[in-house]
Design an enzyme around this catalytic site. Structure first.
Site, mmCIF file in Angstrom:
data_model
loop_
_atom_site.group_PDB
_atom_site.id
_atom_site.type_symbol
_atom_site.label_atom_id
_atom_site.label_comp_id
_atom_site.label_asym_id
_atom_site.label_seq_id
_atom_site.Cartn_x
_atom_site.Cartn_y
_atom_site.Cartn_z
ATOM 1 N N ASP A 40 25.505 22.176 59.264
ATOM 2 C CA ASP A 40 25.829 20.823 59.682
ATOM 3 C C ASP A 40 24.864 19.752 59.178
ATOM 4 O O ASP A 40 24.652 18.735 59.828
ATOM 5 C CB ASP A 40 25.950 20.745 61.206
ATOM 6 C CG ASP A 40 27.029 19.765 61.608
ATOM 7 O OD1 ASP A 40 27.926 19.530 60.789
ATOM 8 O OD2 ASP A 40 26.957 19.226 62.715
ATOM 9 N N HIS A 243 12.765 26.745 31.060
ATOM 10 C CA HIS A 243 13.379 26.116 32.234
ATOM 11 C C HIS A 243 12.563 26.432 33.483
ATOM 12 O O HIS A 243 13.094 26.863 34.494
ATOM 13 C CB HIS A 243 14.830 26.580 32.399
ATOM 14 C CG HIS A 243 15.735 26.007 31.369
ATOM 15 N ND1 HIS A 243 17.082 26.282 31.295
ATOM 16 C CD2 HIS A 243 15.507 25.148 30.351
ATOM 17 C CE1 HIS A 243 17.621 25.632 30.278
ATOM 18 N NE2 HIS A 243 16.685 24.948 29.678
ATOM 19 N N ASP A 260 9.082 17.578 31.987
ATOM 20 C CA ASP A 260 10.412 17.250 31.454
ATOM 21 C C ASP A 260 11.197 16.706 32.631
ATOM 22 O O ASP A 260 11.571 17.453 33.541
ATOM 23 C CB ASP A 260 11.061 18.520 30.885
ATOM 24 C CG ASP A 260 12.422 18.264 30.237
ATOM 25 O OD1 ASP A 260 13.013 17.189 30.472
ATOM 26 O OD2 ASP A 260 12.906 19.155 29.511
ATOM 27 N N ASP A 271 16.108 11.565 29.773
ATOM 28 C CA ASP A 271 15.665 12.955 29.593
ATOM 29 C C ASP A 271 14.435 12.926 28.696
ATOM 30 O O ASP A 271 14.558 12.868 27.472
ATOM 31 C CB ASP A 271 16.806 13.775 28.964
ATOM 32 C CG ASP A 271 16.446 15.239 28.788
ATOM 33 O OD1 ASP A 271 15.385 15.667 29.270
ATOM 34 O OD2 ASP A 271 17.252 15.953 28.154
ATOM 35 N N HIS A 350 14.800 27.033 21.157
ATOM 36 C CA HIS A 350 15.902 26.165 21.600
ATOM 37 C C HIS A 350 16.320 25.190 20.503
ATOM 38 O O HIS A 350 15.668 25.081 19.461
ATOM 39 C CB HIS A 350 15.512 25.397 22.881
ATOM 40 C CG HIS A 350 14.301 24.518 22.732
ATOM 41 N ND1 HIS A 350 14.335 23.295 22.107
ATOM 42 C CD2 HIS A 350 13.013 24.690 23.148
ATOM 43 C CE1 HIS A 350 13.132 22.748 22.159
ATOM 44 N NE2 HIS A 350 12.309 23.576 22.763
ATOM 45 N N HIS A 354 20.512 17.454 22.038
ATOM 46 C CA HIS A 354 21.846 17.518 22.649
ATOM 47 C C HIS A 354 22.320 16.091 22.850
ATOM 48 O O HIS A 354 21.518 15.161 22.867
ATOM 49 C CB HIS A 354 21.817 18.299 23.973
ATOM 50 C CG HIS A 354 20.773 17.828 24.954
ATOM 51 N ND1 HIS A 354 20.941 16.718 25.758
ATOM 52 C CD2 HIS A 354 19.524 18.300 25.242
ATOM 53 C CE1 HIS A 354 19.867 16.550 26.505
ATOM 54 N NE2 HIS A 354 18.977 17.478 26.206
ATOM 55 N N HIS A 361 23.200 16.956 29.527
ATOM 56 C CA HIS A 361 23.727 17.618 28.328
ATOM 57 C C HIS A 361 25.153 17.096 28.188
ATOM 58 O O HIS A 361 26.094 17.645 28.746
ATOM 59 C CB HIS A 361 23.712 19.140 28.487
ATOM 60 C CG HIS A 361 22.319 19.687 28.543
ATOM 61 N ND1 HIS A 361 22.037 20.994 28.822
ATOM 62 C CD2 HIS A 361 21.114 19.103 28.325
ATOM 63 C CE1 HIS A 361 20.721 21.189 28.790
ATOM 64 N NE2 HIS A 361 20.145 20.047 28.498
ATOM 65 N N GLU A 384 13.900 16.705 20.579
ATOM 66 C CA GLU A 384 12.960 17.427 21.413
ATOM 67 C C GLU A 384 12.445 18.732 20.803
ATOM 68 O O GLU A 384 12.704 19.817 21.327
ATOM 69 C CB GLU A 384 13.576 17.702 22.782
ATOM 70 C CG GLU A 384 14.980 18.311 22.771
ATOM 71 C CD GLU A 384 15.503 18.545 24.197
ATOM 72 O OE1 GLU A 384 14.784 19.186 24.973
ATOM 73 O OE2 GLU A 384 16.618 18.093 24.503
ATOM 74 N N TYR A 388 6.027 27.100 21.593
ATOM 75 C CA TYR A 388 5.593 27.818 22.801
ATOM 76 C C TYR A 388 5.002 29.152 22.374
ATOM 77 O O TYR A 388 5.694 29.949 21.742
ATOM 78 C CB TYR A 388 6.783 28.049 23.734
ATOM 79 C CG TYR A 388 7.667 26.807 23.867
ATOM 80 C CD1 TYR A 388 7.441 25.881 24.875
ATOM 81 C CD2 TYR A 388 8.694 26.564 22.939
ATOM 82 C CE1 TYR A 388 8.228 24.729 24.970
ATOM 83 C CE2 TYR A 388 9.478 25.420 23.023
ATOM 84 C CZ TYR A 388 9.242 24.516 24.027
ATOM 85 O OH TYR A 388 10.013 23.374 24.101
ATOM 86 N N ARG A 406 6.232 20.430 24.241
ATOM 87 C CA ARG A 406 7.505 19.829 23.823
ATOM 88 C C ARG A 406 7.345 18.314 23.925
ATOM 89 O O ARG A 406 6.670 17.820 24.828
ATOM 90 C CB ARG A 406 8.662 20.314 24.712
ATOM 91 C CG ARG A 406 10.009 19.713 24.342
ATOM 92 C CD ARG A 406 11.207 20.464 24.953
ATOM 93 N NE ARG A 406 11.268 20.399 26.405
ATOM 94 C CZ ARG A 406 10.977 21.403 27.206
ATOM 95 N NH1 ARG A 406 10.587 22.566 26.723
ATOM 96 N NH2 ARG A 406 11.054 21.264 28.526
ATOM 97 N N GLU A 408 9.874 14.961 23.815
ATOM 98 C CA GLU A 408 11.307 14.645 23.839
ATOM 99 C C GLU A 408 11.542 13.154 24.061
ATOM 100 O O GLU A 408 11.070 12.584 25.043
ATOM 101 C CB GLU A 408 11.994 15.427 24.973
ATOM 102 C CG GLU A 408 13.471 15.098 25.138
ATOM 103 C CD GLU A 408 14.165 15.947 26.196
ATOM 104 O OE1 GLU A 408 13.488 16.426 27.135
ATOM 105 O OE2 GLU A 408 15.394 16.131 26.090
HETATM 106 N N1 GLY Z 1 15.850 18.493 30.479
HETATM 107 C C1 GLY Z 1 16.785 19.318 29.866
HETATM 108 C C2 GLY Z 1 16.712 19.257 28.413
HETATM 109 O O1 GLY Z 1 15.760 18.740 27.876
HETATM 110 O O2 GLY Z 1 17.606 19.666 27.730
HETATM 111 MN MN MN Z 2 16.882 17.374 26.635
HETATM 112 MN MN MN Z 3 14.453 17.410 28.825
#
Ligand code: GLY
Ligand code: MN
Ligand code: MN
Length: 446
Positions: A40, A243, A260, A271, A350, A354, A361, A384, A388, A406, A408
């Site tokens: 609730d 992540h 991030d 982002d 990665h 994106h 995303h 980005e 690592y 990273r 970005e």
């Molecule tokens: N924060 C998620 C990415 O950088 O894709």
């Molecule tokens: Mn991103």
């Molecule tokens: Mn990000």
């Protein structure tokens, strides 16, 4: 009557753009399923992005049926007014409010959906619907398709052909209007300011969670509606987990801190990732990675302009980061061998970018007609690159183990290049060291 805080012309224009592409079709867009109330108490609700994109309507339990070129073109099914539920859970627009405040052609209560939807779909030649968002609604739609098929108006006995609404609307959302860019710019500005506050706050002894609190406090104080995603606040070797979401460890002297995080404003998300030394001074091994990686990141931002293939950004990042890994002694052999064997993915697992927009995303095809997509003005994307080094990587030089970096930024393609929407967020070593991470600016707990 509550007034929506958005300009309804924006949504009308978006519906008109969709209508011009798909005459004769029908779109059925249900609201995001309501969160289960847990013991609730309420949890945050966010409208389905595509339904919001076309209506500005934020209530659960609603469905838009949009039929380009037909009358009514837009029908919004909504929850009825209900004094009990409104006393407990808040205001509802109801049918009257949906009509007067949201500019749709027609509004009905959601309980009428089952009865009316067959009539609305009978005159359409195809359906756009996105499966798998709401299993219960999917089952309802299968019954609806069967009911439309068996209705006398559909000759030949076949079902309405079904296309993916998310892909169709995604192609519109990929191209940001001036209005969209203004909102996205603000989301990025809020995000950049919050990163600066977090940099000023961070120091040895604070917990990653306290840094996260600084970010979120800053987002909300600047007018953000929510975080675009759960922030990643990763000290030391936690940054090598892409992540990382625990955000519960102590930041230590000598650690890098990777943050991030991005705010959501007006349904658009920033982002940003920045990586900086908790104590305000990069060590020599940290610089050895950060400096060249920053040069790579800036060169990639410079590449963004209309006419280049989206894919070429990632390819350029793989090329440059593989070369950097060879320079650092992380990889052995030739650049070509390491790219062909994908050995570089041990350190750079990665993609470099994106699409960015109302979803972090964001939607939109990356391949068109079997070809990697060309960038065009109005597309927004992240840049980005990262590197690592696993903490237990015995093949890496010891002093580099456990470093995760990273950087970005968020950019939008313009007629001649791109606008960096997050350039106010410091990333040069001098700026990070001098202005943000020096003891005089520390404001964290002592
Ligand atoms: N924060 C998620 C990415 O950088 O894709
Ligand atoms: Mn991103
Ligand atoms: Mn990000």
């Amino acid at each position: 009557m509550r007034r929506p805080s958005y300009d309804m012309n924006v949504f009308r224009e978006r519906r008109a753009a969709l209508a011009s592409r798909y005459p004769g079709a029908a779109f059925v867009l249900p609201a995001h399923p309501e969160q289960i109330r847990n013991n609730d108490v309420n949890h945050a609700y966010r409208q389905d992005t595509n339904l919001f994109y076309l209506t500005g309507f934020e209530e659960p339990g609603s469905v838009l049926v949009f039929r380009p070129g037909q009358d009514p073109e837009s029908t919004l099914f909504v929850r009825p007014k209900d004094s009990f539920n409104e006393t407990w859970y808040g205001f509802r627009y109801g049918v009257e409010g949906a009509l007067s405040e949201f500019g749709v052609d027609h509004a009905l209560v959601i309980d009428d959906f089952e009865r009316e939807i067959v009539n609305l779909l009978r005159s359409c030649d195809r359906l756009f619907y996105h499966w798998n968002l709401d299993p219960q609604f999917d089952r309802d739609m299968l019954s609806v398709l069967e009911a439309v098929r068996s209705s006398s108006y559909r000759s030949g006995g076949g079902h309405l052909p079904v296309f993916d609404s998310a892909e169709a609307i995604g192609e519109l959302r990929l191209f940001k209007s001036e209005h969209d860019i203004r909102i996205l710019r603000r989301a990025c500005e809020i995000s950049a300011n919050a990163h600066i506050e977090a940099m000023r706050f961070a120091k040895p002894g604070v917990n990653e969670r306290q840094v996260m609190a600084t970010l979120i406090h800053s987002f909300y104080m600047q007018g953000a509606v929510r975080e675009g995603y759960l922030p990643i606040v990763a000290a030391g070797s936690n940054a090598t987990t892409l992540h990382y979401i625990f955000n519960d460890q102590t930041c230590k002297d000598g650690d890098l801190l990777l943050i991030d995080a991005g705010a959501e404003f007006g349904y658009f998300a920033g982002d940003i990732t920045r990586t900086f030394p908790v104590s305000g001074k990069f060590t020599e091994p940290q610089r050895r990675i950060y400096e060249p990686l920053l040069e790579i990141q800036k060169a990639l931002v410079q590449m963004v302009r209309p006419g280049i293939r989206y894919r070429s950004l990632h390819e350029a990042s793989v090329d440059a980061i593989t070369e950097l890994c060879l320079d650092l002694g992380l990889l052995k052999g030739t650049k070509r061998q390491n790219i062909d064997s994908q050995a570089y993915q041990k350190y750079y697992p990665h993609g470099v970018s994106h699409w960015l927009g109302m979803d972090v995303h964001d939607v939109g095809r990356m391949i068109v007609d079997d070809q990697p997509r060309l960038l065009e003005p109005g597309m927004a994307l992240t840049i980005e690159p990262g590197l690592y080094v696993p903490v237990n990587d015995l093949s890496a030089p010891e002093e580099l183990r456990g470093l995760g970096i990273r950087i970005e930024d968020d950019v939008v393609v313009t007629a001649t290049g791109c606008e960096n929407l997050t350039e106010t967020c410091p990333k040069e070593i001098d700026d990070l060291e001098k202005e943000l991470c020096t003891p005089s600016s520390w404001r964290g707990p002592t």
